[in-house]
Design a protein around this motif. Sequence first.
Motif, mmCIF file in Angstrom:
data_model
loop_
_atom_site.group_PDB
_atom_site.id
_atom_site.type_symbol
_atom_site.label_atom_id
_atom_site.label_comp_id
_atom_site.label_asym_id
_atom_site.label_seq_id
_atom_site.Cartn_x
_atom_site.Cartn_y
_atom_site.Cartn_z
ATOM 1 N N UNK A 75 47.562 47.629 31.103
ATOM 2 C CA UNK A 75 47.525 47.060 29.756
ATOM 3 C C UNK A 75 46.741 45.758 29.668
ATOM 4 N N UNK A 76 46.316 45.226 30.816
ATOM 5 C CA UNK A 76 45.740 43.893 30.830
ATOM 6 C C UNK A 76 44.272 43.882 31.214
ATOM 7 N N UNK A 77 43.537 42.969 30.591
ATOM 8 C CA UNK A 77 42.250 42.572 31.126
ATOM 9 C C UNK A 77 42.514 41.754 32.381
ATOM 10 N N UNK A 78 41.849 42.123 33.473
ATOM 11 C CA UNK A 78 42.037 41.440 34.752
ATOM 12 C C UNK A 78 40.805 40.607 35.081
ATOM 13 N N UNK A 79 41.049 39.477 35.728
ATOM 14 C CA UNK A 79 39.970 38.538 35.997
ATOM 15 C C UNK A 79 40.079 37.958 37.393
ATOM 16 N N UNK A 80 38.954 37.453 37.849
ATOM 17 C CA UNK A 80 38.879 36.637 39.060
ATOM 18 C C UNK A 80 38.328 35.264 38.658
ATOM 19 N N UNK B 184 35.914 30.671 35.770
ATOM 20 C CA UNK B 184 36.127 32.099 35.558
ATOM 21 C C UNK B 184 34.893 32.829 36.072
ATOM 22 N N UNK B 185 35.085 33.724 37.028
ATOM 23 C CA UNK B 185 33.965 34.384 37.699
ATOM 24 C C UNK B 185 33.644 35.726 37.058
ATOM 25 N N UNK B 186 34.672 36.547 36.827
ATOM 26 C CA UNK B 186 34.436 37.896 36.309
ATOM 27 C C UNK B 186 35.706 38.427 35.668
ATOM 28 N N UNK B 187 35.523 39.323 34.683
ATOM 29 C CA UNK B 187 36.658 39.973 34.019
ATOM 30 C C UNK B 187 36.330 41.435 33.785
ATOM 31 N N UNK B 188 37.377 42.243 33.725
ATOM 32 C CA UNK B 188 37.217 43.660 33.387
ATOM 33 C C UNK B 188 38.363 44.061 32.468
ATOM 34 N N UNK B 189 38.030 44.664 31.326
ATOM 35 C CA UNK B 189 39.101 45.027 30.392
ATOM 36 C C UNK B 189 39.609 46.432 30.687
ATOM 37 N N UNK B 190 40.533 46.875 29.867
ATOM 38 C CA UNK B 190 41.166 48.162 30.131
ATOM 39 C C UNK B 190 40.200 49.326 29.950
ATOM 40 N N UNK C 172 34.953 47.545 30.614
ATOM 41 C CA UNK C 172 33.863 46.635 30.271
ATOM 42 C C UNK C 172 34.000 45.347 31.081
ATOM 43 N N UNK C 173 32.868 44.835 31.536
ATOM 44 C CA UNK C 173 32.887 43.686 32.434
ATOM 45 C C UNK C 173 32.108 42.506 31.881
ATOM 46 N N UNK C 174 32.442 41.338 32.345
ATOM 47 C CA UNK C 174 31.670 40.129 32.077
ATOM 48 C C UNK C 174 31.641 39.290 33.347
ATOM 49 N N UNK C 175 30.550 38.501 33.484
ATOM 50 C CA UNK C 175 30.364 37.691 34.684
ATOM 51 C C UNK C 175 29.865 36.302 34.310
ATOM 52 N N UNK D 292 25.118 39.504 41.604
ATOM 53 C CA UNK D 292 25.579 39.444 43.004
ATOM 54 C C UNK D 292 27.011 39.950 43.168
ATOM 55 N N UNK D 293 27.844 39.727 42.168
ATOM 56 C CA UNK D 293 29.254 40.124 42.222
ATOM 57 C C UNK D 293 29.495 41.309 41.289
ATOM 58 N N UNK D 294 30.443 42.164 41.691
ATOM 59 C CA UNK D 294 30.831 43.301 40.860
ATOM 60 C C UNK D 294 32.351 43.399 40.824
ATOM 61 N N UNK D 295 32.900 43.404 39.622
ATOM 62 C CA UNK D 295 34.338 43.588 39.458
ATOM 63 C C UNK D 295 34.606 45.041 39.080
ATOM 64 N N UNK D 296 35.684 45.585 39.620
ATOM 65 C CA UNK D 296 36.054 46.962 39.294
ATOM 66 C C UNK D 296 37.575 47.068 39.377
ATOM 67 N N UNK D 297 38.079 48.170 38.830
ATOM 68 C CA UNK D 297 39.527 48.368 38.874
ATOM 69 C C UNK D 297 39.831 49.830 39.167
ATOM 70 N N UNK D 298 40.896 50.032 39.929
ATOM 71 C CA UNK D 298 41.424 51.361 40.210
ATOM 72 C C UNK D 298 42.796 51.399 39.551
#
Length: 113
Positions: free
Chosen positions: A31-36, A47-53, A56-59, A66-72
């Motif tokens: 249910x959450x947008x997750x971030x690093x 704030x380095x990176x975020x990925x929503x449910x 969609x990503x932002x950096x 150089x960085x890639x955020x992903x979620x399983x």
Amino acid sequence: QVQLVESGGGLVQPGGSLRLSCEASGSFFRSYTMSWSRQAPGKQRELVASINTGGNTMYADSVKGRFTISRDTPKNIVYLQMNSLKAEDTAVYYCHTLADNYWGQGTQVTVSS
């Protein structure tokens, strides 16, 4: 109880790669947008990176390309793949939710020769 546990930090040479993992407890994850975010000594948290449910990503400009955020989502894990690491990437990296302010304990990343 919500828990976020990071792993994967360590010492790496400039130009190297690391993959950080953040394992979340409970069903809230989906249910959450997750971030690093990261914090270096004497510097403000960034704030380095975020990925929503929806995936969609932002950096931050400093890591774009150089960085890639992903979620399983079935495994409740969010990743941060970090390539072409630089000395200025040295920091404690935190996994967190953007809403409701849940944070992990952090994992140290040190980029040095």
